[in-house]
Design an enzyme around this catalytic site. Structure first.
Site, PDB file in Angstrom:
ATOM      1  N   ASP A  74      -2.915  10.331  -2.289  1.00 16.56           N
ATOM      2  CA  ASP A  74      -4.199   9.638  -2.219  1.00 16.56           C
ATOM      3  C   ASP A  74      -5.176  10.223  -3.235  1.00 16.56           C
ATOM      4  OD1 ASP A  74      -3.713   7.677  -0.339  1.00 16.56           O
ATOM      5  OD2 ASP A  74      -4.028   9.044   1.341  1.00 16.56           O
ATOM      6  N   ASP A 126      -0.691   8.528  10.421  1.00 15.50           N
ATOM      7  CA  ASP A 126      -1.520   8.003   9.348  1.00 15.50           C
ATOM      8  C   ASP A 126      -2.843   7.460   9.899  1.00 15.50           C
ATOM      9  OD1 ASP A 126      -1.726   7.101   6.505  1.00 15.50           O
ATOM     10  OD2 ASP A 126      -1.875   5.144   7.473  1.00 15.50           O
ATOM     11  N   ARG A 180       3.622  12.688  10.649  1.00  7.41           N
ATOM     12  CA  ARG A 180       2.289  12.494  10.048  1.00  7.41           C
ATOM     13  C   ARG A 180       1.702  11.208  10.631  1.00  7.41           C
ATOM     14  NH1 ARG A 180      -0.086   9.509   5.967  1.00  7.41           N
ATOM     15  NH2 ARG A 180      -1.448  10.526   4.494  1.00  7.41           N
ATOM     16  N   HIS A 216      -2.508   0.210  11.766  1.00  4.62           N
ATOM     17  CA  HIS A 216      -2.354  -1.196  11.373  1.00  4.62           C
ATOM     18  C   HIS A 216      -0.902  -1.521  11.072  1.00  4.62           C
ATOM     19  CE1 HIS A 216      -3.709   1.382   7.948  1.00  4.62           C
ATOM     20  NE2 HIS A 216      -2.524   1.023   7.500  1.00  4.62           N
ATOM     21  N   ASP A 227       0.843  -1.196   0.000  1.00  4.23           N
ATOM     22  CA  ASP A 227       0.000   0.000   0.000  1.00  4.23           C
ATOM     23  C   ASP A 227       0.887   1.258   0.000  1.00  4.23           C
ATOM     24  OD1 ASP A 227      -2.193   1.673   0.067  1.00  4.23           O
ATOM     25  OD2 ASP A 227      -2.533   1.463   2.222  1.00  4.23           O
ATOM     26  N   GLN A 277      -3.320  -5.491   5.713  1.00  5.16           N
ATOM     27  CA  GLN A 277      -3.075  -4.484   6.763  1.00  5.16           C
ATOM     28  C   GLN A 277      -3.961  -4.830   7.959  1.00  5.16           C
ATOM     29  OE1 GLN A 277      -3.944  -1.450   3.775  1.00  5.16           O
ATOM     30  NE2 GLN A 277      -2.090  -0.343   4.338  1.00  5.16           N
ATOM     31  N   GLU A 326      -3.621  12.769  10.133  1.00  2.83           N
ATOM     32  CA  GLU A 326      -4.151  12.608   8.765  1.00  2.83           C
ATOM     33  C   GLU A 326      -5.589  12.095   8.853  1.00  2.83           C
ATOM     34  OE1 GLU A 326      -4.800  10.189   4.952  1.00  2.83           O
ATOM     35  OE2 GLU A 326      -4.281   9.255   6.848  1.00  2.83           O
TER      36      GLU A 326
HETATM   37  C1  GLC Z   1      -3.749   6.796   4.684  1.00  5.97           C
HETATM   38  C2  GLC Z   1      -2.756   6.873   3.542  1.00  5.97           C
HETATM   39  C3  GLC Z   1      -3.210   5.975   2.433  1.00  5.97           C
HETATM   40  C4  GLC Z   1      -3.291   4.565   2.949  1.00  5.97           C
HETATM   41  C5  GLC Z   1      -4.158   4.490   4.200  1.00  5.97           C
HETATM   42  C6  GLC Z   1      -3.956   3.196   4.912  1.00  5.97           C
HETATM   43  O1  GLC Z   1      -4.972   7.303   4.349  1.00  5.97           O
HETATM   44  O2  GLC Z   1      -2.617   8.199   3.114  1.00  5.97           O
HETATM   45  O3  GLC Z   1      -2.350   6.048   1.332  1.00  5.97           O
HETATM   46  O4  GLC Z   1      -3.825   3.731   1.961  1.00  5.97           O
HETATM   47  O5  GLC Z   1      -3.834   5.488   5.149  1.00  5.97           O
HETATM   48  O6  GLC Z   1      -2.717   3.180   5.570  1.00  5.97           O
END
Ligand code: GLC
Length: 642
Positions: A388, A276, A274, A176, A133, A244, A318
């Protein structure tokens, strides 16, 4: 004054670790808060006191390990260093940008040339090829993935960056791990201790209850929220991809280990972390398992821990969620401005695209109420797009409030950006379409969504010129709206979509790869060929960033006020702080736009002389019957004088 002293251990006579009195003082101040937040989540756990001790122990260790130079850097940073107008960031994939980490130092000059001084390296820690990912499925939080190099390469890069006064942003993937992480491997092998690190169930009873109210994130490639694990014959929660595995933050050990990783990153020299996908870190049956109150308690706890051990590191949450929920990531009530220092302004990002597609600013203005709730002392990451998809996450109410039908409006946006709408200049694609809900997001590069790809394909000079103008309009709006601008690599020279991901089985299921370019340095070098497309877009972007850096009045320490919509095609706002007043005026329409000077007069700018940093011209606020005339997709960046 640094009061750090080394004390002798009376028994061994050896020098014991010096006591860091600054750390001790910070800990003493924060401990009651840390304890309260910890107990709010884990108070019912019989071993809660023991776990709290473990956490505090980790905080001490991290502070001990923090280098002298990072501690010095912490002291030099003001409390709100990250609000400065001098920071401009770029997000990039190291391998796709320049091969690997050892090549990065040689690219710092390029970034500086563009006025970039903050680098967001997309995930670089170990992540299994084919199930990564884009690096957001981490199998080892401490080991740099071999394809990027080594931790020493990273340290070398950080040193070079710090010498140049640049800042670093990295991710912590909090929600995750990869199913190849050692915890997941132990869980698969049947170890109950590690099965408790995840949401693992023997049968479908609880998974069914969760699924009943949890939305799907990747409905096309990864439907549902659970995956059956053959090895241990159990169901594990997998909200994102099936590889994940969602971490179980109900288990205090998960929190302690993840805080430890966070502090480890801080000690590598990360300036902004950041976090996530924080919206997902707490799950409850009967809810969407997003944005739950416990998420905020955990984030406040993390913030408090970071402040104690590694105070120079700011946190970015995020949270790409609804506008009302995003704002909560800055903290609410007594915790206001005590949670994340930054959030993505995902609402305004999507609204910019709405304005571009419709040429109409009304929906954007109707959605401002929530965005303007951002507390002082916190800031946005402002952007036109990132790695994204673009989610049209603003509320239906903002669409309905201006007399439009939400369903039709959203369909129009999807058709416009996927190029389906007749004569649409955009070339994007729908991402994660969910036929059950009608929801879909949008993939595509800034250039392709602004019409450059179609213009080049049709050799249509007028369309190409217009697309360059749109690219700069979108960048200008996002650089000046407030917050720290984050450019996505490739956009500075107009990369169009790359469709090669379709032939790569490790990527073909995810069309976000179309807008994650593989940099061809011959193309980027064309930025030096006067008049080339790359040159126009690069120098435009560069100049916008340089203007921003020169204007203290756009540091995120003041007030943003929208102008009344005298012309629906034009978005205009003023920003004021102790350094002065700025007015940004942006025409999202494809024709010349007339804006009555009354719009300025009613905001109290009657006698002002406006210096436009973009056209380098001066304007005087005119009479009410006269107009400021904006070119199609044109804009002005006014400094108020007089
Ligand atoms: C966040 C990331 C994205 C990813 C998701 C899962 O949103 O920006 O790219 O797929 O998390 O980790």
């Amino acid at each position: 004054m640094n009061t750090t002293k080394a004390q002798k251990n009376p028994k061994s006579g050896k020098k014991a670790k010096p006591i860091d009195s600054l750390f001790e003082a910070r800990l003493a101040t924060a401990l009651p808060t840390i304890q309260r937040l910890f107990e709010e989540i884990y108070g019912q756990n019989p071993a809660s006191a023991h776990h709290l001790e473990m956490l505090v122990e980790r905080l001490k260790k991290a502070s001990d390990k923090r280098s002298v130079s990072l501690k010095k850097r912490d002291k030099e940073k003001s409390e709100d260093w990250f609000l400065s107008n001098e920071h401009c960031g770029m997000s990039l994939y190291v391998d796709r940008f320049c091969g690997n980490l050892s090549q990065m130092p040689s690219k710092l000059d390029y970034l500086e040339e563009l006025e970039i001084n903050l680098l967001h390296l997309m995930p670089i820690f170990e992540s299994p090829e084919g199930e990564s990912d884009g690096g957001y499925a981490v199998s080892d939080y401490r080991k740099v993935d071999a394809k990027f190099g080594t931790i020493e390469d990273l340290e070398h890069l950080v040193e070079k960056m710090q010498q140049k006064g640049m800042h670093l942003m990295l991710d912590i993937v909090l929600n995750h791990t990869s199913h190849h992480h050692e915890w997941a491997k132990k869980a698969k092998a049947g170890d109950p201790e590690f099965q408790d690190f995840y949401y693992m169930y023997e049968n479908r009873w609880l998974p069914n209850q969760f699924d009943a109210s949890m939305p799907e994130i990747f409905p096309e490639s990864s439907p549902g929220n659970f995956t059956f694990v053959e090895e241990c014959q159990k169901w594990v929660m997998t909200v994102f991809h099936n590889y994940q595995w969602d971490l179980n933050f109900r288990n205090p050990r998960v929190l302690i280990e993840m805080v430890d990783h966070i502090l480890f990153y801080a000690n590598l020299g990360v300036d902004i972390l950041r976090i996530d996908a924080p919206a997902f870190i707490w799950k409850e049956t009967g809810t969407s398992s997003q944005n739950l109150p416990q998420v905020h308690t955990l984030l406040q706890l993390i913030k408090a821990c970071v402040k104690v051990s590694t105070p120079g590191m700011a946190l970015l949450g995020e949270a790409i969620v609804s506008p009302k929920e995003i704002i909560k990531y800055f903290g609410t009530g007594e915790a206001k401005a005590k949670e994340c220092d930054f959030a993505y302004n995902a609402t305004q990002m999507a609204l910019q695209w709405d304005m571009l597609a419709t040429g109409d600013t009304q929906v954007m203005l109707a959605a401002q109420h929530d965005i303007l709730q951002k507390p002082q002392g916190t800031s946005w990451i402002s952007y036109t797009r990132c790695h994204d998809d673009i989610g049209l996450g603003f509320e239906d109410a903002s669409i309905r409030n201006v007399g439009k039908d939400a369903w039709e409006h959203r369909n129009y946006l999807k058709d416009y950006f996927s190029g389906k709408y007749p004569n649409s200049p955009a070339r994007g694609a729908l991402f994660s379409s969910n036929p059950k809900t009608g929801d879909a997001r949008i993939s595509g590069t800034l250039a392709s969504l602004c019409g450059l790809e179609k213009g080049i394909y049709e050799s249509n000079e007028a369309e190409i010129n217009l697309s360059v103008q749109k690219i700069l309009l979108m960048q200008a709006h996002s650089f000046f709206i407030g917050g720290l601008p984050m450019v996505f690599y490739g956009d500075e020279v107009g990369y169009t979509n790359d469709y090669s991901f379709e032939n790569d089985p490790t990527k073909s299921y995810d069309n976000r790869w179309m807008h994650r370019p593989l940099i061809d340095w011959k193309k980027n070098d064309r930025r030096n060929d006067a008049g080339s497309l790359e040159n126009q877009i690069f120098t435009g972007t560069q100049r916008l960033l340089a203007i921003r850096k020169s204007l203290d009045m756009v540091a995120d320490r003041g007030l943003l006020e929208w102008f009344s919509p005298h012309n629906i095609h034009v978005a205009a706002f003023s920003r004021t702080n102790e350094a002065g007043k700025f007015i940004g005026v942006f025409n999202f329409g494809g024709s010349e736009a007339f804006l009555t000077w009354y719009a300025f007069r009613e905001k109290g700018f009657g006698d002002a002389v406006l210096h436009d940093h973009w056209s380098r011209k001066e304007f005087s606020v005119g009479q009410d019957h006269e107009h400021l005339i904006l070119a199609p997709y044109g804009f002005h960046l006014f400094q108020v004088r007089g």
